[in-house]
Design a protein around this motif. Structure first.
Motif, PDB file in Angstrom:
ATOM      1  N   LYS A 125     105.133  70.297  41.697  1.00  0.00           N
ATOM      2  CA  LYS A 125     105.606  69.921  40.134  1.00  0.00           C
ATOM      3  C   LYS A 125     106.590  68.463  40.462  1.00  0.00           C
ATOM      4  N   LEU A 126     106.211  67.435  39.577  1.00  0.00           N
ATOM      5  CA  LEU A 126     107.234  66.358  39.627  1.00  0.00           C
ATOM      6  C   LEU A 126     107.972  66.148  38.214  1.00  0.00           C
ATOM      7  N   THR A 127     109.053  66.131  38.009  1.00  0.00           N
ATOM      8  CA  THR A 127     109.603  65.787  36.723  1.00  0.00           C
ATOM      9  C   THR A 127     109.189  64.762  36.058  1.00  0.00           C
ATOM     10  N   THR A 128     109.002  63.674  36.852  1.00  0.00           N
ATOM     11  CA  THR A 128     108.600  62.319  36.199  1.00  0.00           C
ATOM     12  C   THR A 128     107.270  62.426  35.626  1.00  0.00           C
ATOM     13  N   GLU A 165     105.994  65.056  34.402  1.00  0.00           N
ATOM     14  CA  GLU A 165     106.030  65.778  33.050  1.00  0.00           C
ATOM     15  C   GLU A 165     106.361  65.208  32.103  1.00  0.00           C
ATOM     16  N   ILE A 178     107.316  54.668  38.367  1.00  0.00           N
ATOM     17  CA  ILE A 178     106.221  54.833  39.259  1.00  0.00           C
ATOM     18  C   ILE A 178     105.589  53.454  39.682  1.00  0.00           C
ATOM     19  N   LYS A 236     101.112  65.401  43.746  1.00  0.00           N
ATOM     20  CA  LYS A 236     102.128  65.678  42.626  1.00  0.00           C
ATOM     21  C   LYS A 236     101.549  66.072  41.452  1.00  0.00           C
ATOM     22  N   GLY A 282     102.375  67.008  36.977  1.00  0.00           N
ATOM     23  CA  GLY A 282     103.364  66.987  35.919  1.00  0.00           C
ATOM     24  C   GLY A 282     102.406  67.387  34.636  1.00  0.00           C
TER      25      GLY A 282
END
Length: 232
Positions: A115-118, A120, A153, A208, A210
């Motif tokens: 899981k990558l917060t960005t 998400e 990104i 990754k 999200g």
């Protein structure tokens, strides 16, 4: 007189049997809540180079009609309508990520995604955007992938994919864990039943993930919009 006593005895026995049966019946465990789903799928959007199986992944930007979208229509009882809470949306999000990694453990050489917060955050942006424009093209006319660069990104050597889904149901006063699980499973199943979405979910280049979610209630109808973002 004897016949009268016999009849009374038979009635008493019958009553005892009926009470015993009713007690047994209502003491049995209730079956879990089940809901019938109608699911549709659509094409996927990806951007980047070649995946781990040497398959070229091209950028797809297309207009999508409502009838062609992943749509799960859920039947439910009439009640006071309310939106999903943050914790309920998070349960759906967690279920979807777990389902993706379960598939990858089986069919992607155990290369799970973290899981990558960005992602998400970018997914949340897109989930709100697809309420206005149900497409991989953003409301401003740009490609879906521009939201990634908007959040820092880098596009250099970027490989990324976007899965979209929406689920509609009659809004309820409460949503059980069982219901939320069924909802999540319906979304995941619809995407896995699409060859293009399945390819994104199992792409070994992706490391990754999200999941963005947005929900709204209008005229007693709850609609949940889901965006899955993947990147290398």
């Amino acid at each position: 007189m004897k016949n009268k006593k016999l009849i009374i005895s038979l009635l008493a026995c019958t009553l005892v049997i009926c009470v015993a049966f009713a007690t047994w019946h209502f003491s049995q465990p209730k079956s879990p809540e089940t809901t019938e789903f109608v699911v549709h799928t659509l094409e996927v959007a990806t951007t980047g180079g070649s995946d781990s199986d040497n398959e070229t992944i091209e950028t797809h930007t297309m207009e999508i009609e409502d009838d062609d979208t992943p749509l799960a229509t859920v039947g439910s009882s009439k009640s006071k309508a309310r939106n999903l809470s943050t914790s309920e949306l998070n349960k759906i999000r967690t279920n979807l990520i777990n389902s993706v990694n379960k598939e990858r453990k089986k069919s992607a050489k155990n290369k799970t995604v973290a899981k990558l917060t960005t992602l998400e955050r970018t997914g949340n942006v897109r989930s709100k955007e697809i309420v206005k424009k149900w497409s991989h093209t953003r409301p401003n006319g740009k490609s879906w992938s521009t939201v990634l660069s908007n959040y820092g990104i880098s596009t250099k050597n970027l490989k990324a994919g976007e899965d979209l889904a929406k689920v509609s149901t009659t809004a309820k006063s409460s949503y059980s864990t069982s219901f939320l699980t069924q909802l999540s499973n319906a979304i995941h199943k619809s995407l896995m039943n699409s060859a293009t979405h399945k390819k994104v979910i199992l792409n070994q280049s992706y490391k990754k993930i999200g999941v963005g979610i947005y929900s709204e209630v209008k005229n007693g109808k709850l609609t949940v919009y889901v965006t899955e973002h993947f990147k290398n």
